[in-house]
Design a protein around this motif. Structure first.
Motif, PDB file in Angstrom:
ATOM      1  N   LYS A  54       4.669  -6.423  15.553  1.00  0.00           N
ATOM      2  CA  LYS A  54       3.712  -5.984  14.537  1.00  0.00           C
ATOM      3  C   LYS A  54       3.390  -4.498  14.661  1.00  0.00           C
ATOM      4  CE  LYS A  54       3.206 -10.039  12.639  1.00  0.00           C
ATOM      5  NZ  LYS A  54       3.752 -10.309  11.296  1.00  0.00           N
ATOM      6  N   ASP A  55       4.404  -3.706  14.989  1.00  0.00           N
ATOM      7  CA  ASP A  55       4.238  -2.266  15.159  1.00  0.00           C
ATOM      8  C   ASP A  55       5.270  -1.564  14.277  1.00  0.00           C
ATOM      9  OD1 ASP A  55       4.461   0.430  16.068  1.00  0.00           O
ATOM     10  OD2 ASP A  55       3.539  -0.141  17.971  1.00  0.00           O
ATOM     11  N   VAL A  56       4.800  -0.870  13.223  1.00  0.00           N
ATOM     12  CA  VAL A  56       5.710  -0.246  12.266  1.00  0.00           C
ATOM     13  C   VAL A  56       6.568   0.827  12.944  1.00  0.00           C
ATOM     14  CG1 VAL A  56       5.856   1.155  10.169  1.00  0.00           C
ATOM     15  CG2 VAL A  56       4.204  -0.713  10.303  1.00  0.00           C
ATOM     16  N   LYS A  57       5.946   1.661  13.777  1.00  0.00           N
ATOM     17  CA  LYS A  57       6.691   2.741  14.423  1.00  0.00           C
ATOM     18  C   LYS A  57       7.767   2.191  15.357  1.00  0.00           C
ATOM     19  CE  LYS A  57       3.015   6.211  14.207  1.00  0.00           C
ATOM     20  NZ  LYS A  57       2.114   7.118  14.989  1.00  0.00           N
ATOM     21  N   LEU A  58       7.428   1.151  16.099  1.00  0.00           N
ATOM     22  CA  LEU A  58       8.399   0.538  17.000  1.00  0.00           C
ATOM     23  C   LEU A  58       9.548  -0.081  16.205  1.00  0.00           C
ATOM     24  CD1 LEU A  58       9.047  -0.129  19.960  1.00  0.00           C
ATOM     25  CD2 LEU A  58       7.796  -2.288  19.660  1.00  0.00           C
ATOM     26  N   ALA A  98       7.911   3.374   5.023  1.00  0.00           N
ATOM     27  CA  ALA A  98       7.071   2.528   5.883  1.00  0.00           C
ATOM     28  C   ALA A  98       6.066   3.367   6.675  1.00  0.00           C
ATOM     29  CB  ALA A  98       7.953   1.724   6.828  1.00  0.00           C
ATOM     30  N   LEU A  99       6.532   4.475   7.263  1.00  0.00           N
ATOM     31  CA  LEU A  99       5.652   5.301   8.082  1.00  0.00           C
ATOM     32  C   LEU A  99       4.604   6.027   7.243  1.00  0.00           C
ATOM     33  CD1 LEU A  99       8.282   6.807  10.561  1.00  0.00           C
ATOM     34  CD2 LEU A  99       6.546   5.072  11.060  1.00  0.00           C
ATOM     35  N   ARG A 100       5.002   6.431   6.041  1.00  0.00           N
ATOM     36  CA  ARG A 100       4.060   7.151   5.186  1.00  0.00           C
ATOM     37  C   ARG A 100       2.897   6.266   4.763  1.00  0.00           C
ATOM     38  NH1 ARG A 100       5.540  10.187  -0.552  1.00  0.00           N
ATOM     39  NH2 ARG A 100       3.531  11.244  -0.806  1.00  0.00           N
ATOM     40  N   SER A 101       3.195   4.998   4.493  1.00  0.00           N
ATOM     41  CA  SER A 101       2.153   4.077   4.035  1.00  0.00           C
ATOM     42  C   SER A 101       1.519   3.282   5.169  1.00  0.00           C
ATOM     43  CB  SER A 101       2.740   3.095   3.015  1.00  0.00           C
ATOM     44  OG  SER A 101       3.709   2.276   3.631  1.00  0.00           O
ATOM     45  N   GLY A 102       2.251   3.163   6.286  1.00  0.00           N
ATOM     46  CA  GLY A 102       1.772   2.337   7.389  1.00  0.00           C
ATOM     47  C   GLY A 102       1.989   0.859   7.165  1.00  0.00           C
ATOM     48  N   ASN A 106       6.791  -1.816   2.805  1.00  0.00           N
ATOM     49  CA  ASN A 106       7.227  -0.698   1.971  1.00  0.00           C
ATOM     50  C   ASN A 106       8.617  -0.188   2.371  1.00  0.00           C
ATOM     51  OD1 ASN A 106       5.016  -0.726   0.327  1.00  0.00           O
ATOM     52  ND2 ASN A 106       3.930   0.897   1.391  1.00  0.00           N
ATOM     53  N   ALA A 107       9.078  -0.583   3.543  1.00  0.00           N
ATOM     54  CA  ALA A 107      10.425  -0.197   3.958  1.00  0.00           C
ATOM     55  C   ALA A 107      11.485  -0.831   3.054  1.00  0.00           C
ATOM     56  CB  ALA A 107      10.674  -0.617   5.408  1.00  0.00           C
ATOM     57  N   PHE A 108      11.118  -1.912   2.380  1.00  0.00           N
ATOM     58  CA  PHE A 108      12.080  -2.630   1.549  1.00  0.00           C
ATOM     59  C   PHE A 108      12.040  -2.193   0.086  1.00  0.00           C
ATOM     60  CE2 PHE A 108      10.928  -5.247   5.174  1.00  0.00           C
ATOM     61  CZ  PHE A 108      12.176  -5.545   5.695  1.00  0.00           C
ATOM     62  N   LEU A 109      11.038  -1.385  -0.275  1.00  0.00           N
ATOM     63  CA  LEU A 109      10.907  -0.947  -1.663  1.00  0.00           C
ATOM     64  C   LEU A 109      12.091  -0.082  -2.124  1.00  0.00           C
ATOM     65  CD1 LEU A 109       9.271  -0.926  -4.252  1.00  0.00           C
ATOM     66  CD2 LEU A 109       7.956   1.013  -3.340  1.00  0.00           C
ATOM     67  N   ASP A 182       0.436 -10.944  -2.142  1.00  0.00           N
ATOM     68  CA  ASP A 182      -0.630 -10.511  -1.231  1.00  0.00           C
ATOM     69  C   ASP A 182      -0.217 -10.742   0.222  1.00  0.00           C
ATOM     70  OD1 ASP A 182      -2.245  -9.811  -3.374  1.00  0.00           O
ATOM     71  OD2 ASP A 182      -3.188 -11.805  -3.475  1.00  0.00           O
ATOM     72  N   GLY A 183      -0.773  -9.920   1.114  1.00  0.00           N
ATOM     73  CA  GLY A 183      -0.523 -10.078   2.541  1.00  0.00           C
ATOM     74  C   GLY A 183       0.736  -9.364   2.998  1.00  0.00           C
ATOM     75  N   ASP A 184       0.973  -9.424   4.289  1.00  0.00           N
ATOM     76  CA  ASP A 184       2.146  -8.782   4.889  1.00  0.00           C
ATOM     77  C   ASP A 184       3.372  -9.660   4.640  1.00  0.00           C
ATOM     78  OD1 ASP A 184       4.021  -7.491   6.376  1.00  0.00           O
ATOM     79  OD2 ASP A 184       2.981  -7.650   8.296  1.00  0.00           O
TER      80      ASP A 184
END
Length: 221
Positions: A54-58, A98-102, A106-109, A182-184
Motif C-alpha cells: 500500500k505504498d505508491v512510491k514503493l 500515480a506520484l503526482r496524485s498520490g 491513476n497509474a492506469f489512466l 469509489d475507493g482504491d
C-alpha cells in the motif's frame, strides 16, 4: 542499390501473398512471447507491490526497477531493446500520474486513454477506407499506398483492423468503469490490465491468422 532498398527487396521476396506478409509483420510488431512478457512484467511488479505494501512510491520503484532489469538483460544479450523501452516509457508515464496524485489507480489512466485513442484512430481509418493494416502491405511492397488500388485488399485490411480495434475497445469498456468506481481500485485495475493485455492481443492475433489462412491474395510488386 542501398542497404535499405536491399533489405526491403529481400523482405518482399520472402512473401508471395498479402496474408503471409501481414502475418509476418504482426508477429514482428508483437515481439513474440518475450516481447509480450516484457510488456506485462512491470505492471505485475507495480500492482503486486502496491497490493502488498500500500505504498505508491514503493510500487512505482518496483515497476520501474523491473523494466530497468529487463532492459539491462537485453543490452547484455545484445538483442533489440525496443519492447523493453516501450514498457519502460509506459511505466514511467504511469508513475508520473500515480506520484503526482498520490493515488495508485491513476497509474492506469494513461493506458486507458491510450487504448481509447488507438481504437478511435483505427475506426476512423476504416471509415475513410485507409485501414491501418494496409500500411503493413505497403511496408512490404515498398509502396505505402498502392494496396488501395485493389478493393479486395482494402476490405481484407479493414476486417483485420477491426480485429485490432476490439481488444482496445474491450480494455476501455472494462477498465474505465473500474477506474471511476469509489475507493482504491488499483488491485482490480492491475488484474484487469494484466488479464486483458497479452492474452487479448494473442486472441486478436489468432483471429487474424485464422482470417488470413482462408485466402491467398497475391502481392502485386
Amino acid at each position: 542499390m542501398s542497404e535499405t532498398e536491399t533489405g526491403t527487396a529481400r523482405e518482399t521476396a520472402a512473401h508471395d501473398t498479402v496474408e503471409a506478409a501481414v502475418r509476418a509483420q504482426l508477429t514482428k510488431a508483437l515481439g513474440g512471447v518475450r516481447g509480450m512478457v516484457e510488456a506485462a512484467v512491470p505492471t505485475i511488479a507495480f500492482t503486486g507491490t502496491y497490493v502488498a505494501a500500500k505504498d505508491v512510491k514503493l510500487a512505482v520503484g518496483a515497476g520501474v526497477g523491473a523494466a530497468v532489469v529487463l532492459l539491462l538483460a537485453r543490452i547484455a544479450q545484445r538483442s533489440s531493446p525496443q519492447f523493453v523501452l516501450n514498457s519502460l516509457i509506459g511505466i514511467a508515464i504511469a508513475a508520473f500520474f500515480a506520484l503526482r496524485s498520490g493515488k495508485a489507480e491513476n497509474a492506469f489512466l494513461p493506458g486507458i486513454m491510450l487504448n481509447a485513442g488507438y481504437a478511435a484512430a483505427m475506426i476512423f481509418s476504416i471509415v475513410v477506407r485507409w485501414p491501418v493494416v494496409g500500411f503493413i502491405i505497403g511496408s512490404v511492397t515498398g509502396d505505402p499506398t498502392a494496396w488501395r488500388a485493389d478493393p479486395g485488399i482494402v476490405r481484407l485490411c479493414s476486417r483485420l483492423t477491426w480485429l485490432l480495434v476490439l481488444p482496445c475497445a474491450a480494455r476501455v469498456a472494462v477498465q474505465y468503469p473500474i477506474y471511476l468506481a469509489d475507493g482504491d481500485q488499483s488491485g482490480l485495475l492491475g488484474t484487469a490490465k494484466i488479464a486483458m493485455g497479452w492474452p487479448l492481443q494473442v486472441a486478436a492475433l489468432a483471429a487474424m491468422v485464422w482470417l488470413l489462412t482462408r485466402g491467398r491474395t497475391p502481392i502485386n510488386r
